[in-house]
Write a protein that holds these residues in place. Structure first.
Motif, short mmCIF file in Angstrom:
data_model
loop_
_atom_site.label_atom_id
_atom_site.label_comp_id
_atom_site.label_asym_id
_atom_site.label_seq_id
_atom_site.Cartn_x
_atom_site.Cartn_y
_atom_site.Cartn_z
N ILE A 1 0.84 -1.20 0.00
CA ILE A 1 0.00 0.00 0.00
C ILE A 1 0.87 1.25 0.00
N ASN B 1 2.50 1.87 -3.27
CA ASN B 1 1.55 2.42 -4.23
C ASN B 1 1.28 3.89 -3.97
N LEU C 1 -7.18 -2.83 -0.13
CA LEU C 1 -6.04 -2.17 -0.76
C LEU C 1 -5.04 -3.17 -1.29
N LEU C 2 -5.01 -4.35 -0.71
CA LEU C 2 -4.07 -5.35 -1.19
C LEU C 2 -4.62 -6.15 -2.36
N PRO D 1 -5.63 -3.00 -5.71
CA PRO D 1 -4.77 -1.83 -5.53
C PRO D 1 -5.30 -0.57 -6.22
N VAL E 1 -6.43 2.25 -4.21
CA VAL E 1 -5.49 3.19 -3.62
C VAL E 1 -5.57 4.53 -4.32
#
Lengths: 206, 206
Positions: free
Chosen positions: A173, A176, B110-111, B114, B117
Motif C-alpha cells: 500500500i 503504491n 487495498l491489497l 490496488p 489506492v
DNA sequence: GTTTTAATTAATAGCTCTATTAATTTTGCG
DNA sequence: CGCAAAATTAATAGAGCTATTAATTAAAAC
C-alpha cells in the motif's frame, strides 16, 4: 523444437495456486484461473486435489509450519538474553521479508473463515506453545534477575509480531501511495529492521 | 399488529452493507445477502446504489475520512511534545478500538484491489499529508533541540501504526485461539494501550 | 381524486464458479 | 506390441451472483 512439457503438473498446480492464493486470497482465486495459468484443463485441478478447499489447506498448513519452525532454531541459549532476543527478532523479520504475502493470507483467511483457526490449533499450536514456553521461562528468569522490567510474555511477543508484520503488510500500500525507488525501499526496510530491534530492546529495560 | 416499516430503506441498506463489508470484505459479501438481511428485494440494493462497487465505495470513503480526521484534532500544541504524542497515540488507539474491523477492510481491499489506492490518493492523501506535515515539523524541531534522537517521521508513524493496528487486527484470531474471558480481554487491551505509549516514548529518547 | 413520482418486487439474462462424469490421450510395463 | 493405469480433456449440471427491465404498489402533489 519441443515445447517444454510439465515434468509434474501436480507440482505446477500447487505452485500456481500458492502464488495466487498469496496474492488474492482464497475467495478471489478460482480453480479456473489456476488452471489457465498452469495451462491445463480446469478439471485437472480437481483431479489432483478434489476440492478448492483441500488445495488451499495443503498450502495453508505448509505455510503455517514454515512460518513458525525457523523461530525455534534461532533461539540460541549460548549468548546473552538480549543477544538472543535480537537474533529472534531478526530471524522473524527476515522470515517475513522472504514471504511478505503470508501474513496477509493468514489474516485474511483466519478473519473471514474463523473455522480455519481450529484446524490450525492442532497443527501449529503445538509448535507455538513450544516457542512460547521457551521464551516465557527465559523471560521470567531475566525479570527475576532484575535485568529487565516486569512484563508479560504475550506483550513482548505482540510487540515483536506487530512491528515486524505490519511493515510488510502495509508495504504494498505504501509503495503504491508514496512511489519509492527500489533502493529507497531496501533502505527503508533495513532501517526498520534496525529500528524494530532497538525499539523492542529499549522497551525491556527496567 | 403492523410490522415496523423501514423509515428509510436506503439507510438500512447502507448500514447492513457496512457491517457485512467490514466482517467479510468486498468479494465475500453479496448484494443478495445484504438484501436478505435488510429484508428487501435484492433489486432495491441496485436501485439505490446502481452497482455493488459504488455501494462499497460510499462506505469505504466514509470510513477512510472517519479514520484520519480525529487524529488531527487530538494534536494539541499547548502541551509538551511528549504529552502531545502520547495523546495522539491514545487517540489513534481508541479510534481503532471503536472500529476494530476497519483496518482489516483497508488491508484487504487495498491489497487485493490496488486500484482503490488511487481513489484514496485524492480523497485521503490530503488529510494524511496535513497530519504528516504537522508531525514532521514538530518532530524535527525536537530533534534539533536534542530532546529526542534523530529519526525519520515515517519511522515514528510506522511504529505507532504497527503497534496500534496489529493488536485489533489479530485480536479475533487470538480470541479464537486462546479463549479469554471478557475481563481478561479488556485488561489485555488496556495493558496494550499503556504498553504502546511506553514503547514509543522510550524509542524516542536520545 | 386523479395523476405523477418514488419505492418495491418478480423475473430473468448472462456470467462465473465448483465439481463431476464420461470419453480420450498418454504413459508405463510385461 | 498390447494392455492397464494414470493423466488429461470436453462437456455439463447446478448453484450463486450482478445487473437490468418491466410490472406493481405506495406516496406525494396538484
Amino acid at each position: 523444437m519441443k515445447i517444454e512439457r510439465n515434468t509434474d503438473t501436480e507440482q505446477m498446480i500447487l505452485e500456481t495456486a500458492e502464488r495466487l492464493f498469496l496474492e488474492k486470497g482464497f475467495s478471489m482465486t478460482s480453480t479456473t484461473e489456476i488452471a489457465k495459468q498452469v495451462g491445463c484443463n480446469q478439471a485437472l485441478v480437481h483431479y489432483y486435489f478434489r476440492t478448492k478447499e483441500k488445495l488451499f489447506e495443503a498450502i495453508f498448513i505448509k505455510k503455517t509450519t514454515m512460518f513458525v519452525s525457523p523461530l525455534l532454531q534461532s533461539y540460541d541459549l549460548s549468548v546473552s538474553f538480549e543477544e538472543r532476543l535480537k537474533k529472534l527478532i531478526e530471524a522473524h523479520f527476515d522470515l517475513i521479508r522472504a514471504n511478505p504475502n503470508v501474513p496477509f493470507l493468514f489474516f485474511n483467511e483466519l478473519l473471514t473463515n474463523p473455522s480455519r483457526v481450529n484446524s490450525l490449533k492442532e497443527q501449529a499450536t503445538g509448535i507455538y506453545r513450544m516457542a512460547l514456553a521457551k521464551i516465557d521461562t527465559d523471560l521470567n528468569l531475566e525479570i527475576q534477575k532484575g535485568t529487565i522490567r516486569p512484563m508479560r510474555t504475550i506483550d513482548l511477543l505482540l510487540t515483536i509480531f506487530s512491528l515486524n508484520v505490519t511493515l510488510f503488510l502495509g508495504l504494498p500500500i505504501l509503495k503504491n501511495a508514496v512511489d519509492f525507488s527500489e533502493e529507497e525501499l531496501t533502505t527503508l526496510i533495513e532501517n526498520r529492521k534496525r529500528e524494530n530491534v532497538i525499539i523492542i530492546l529499549r522497551a525491556l529495560k527496567p
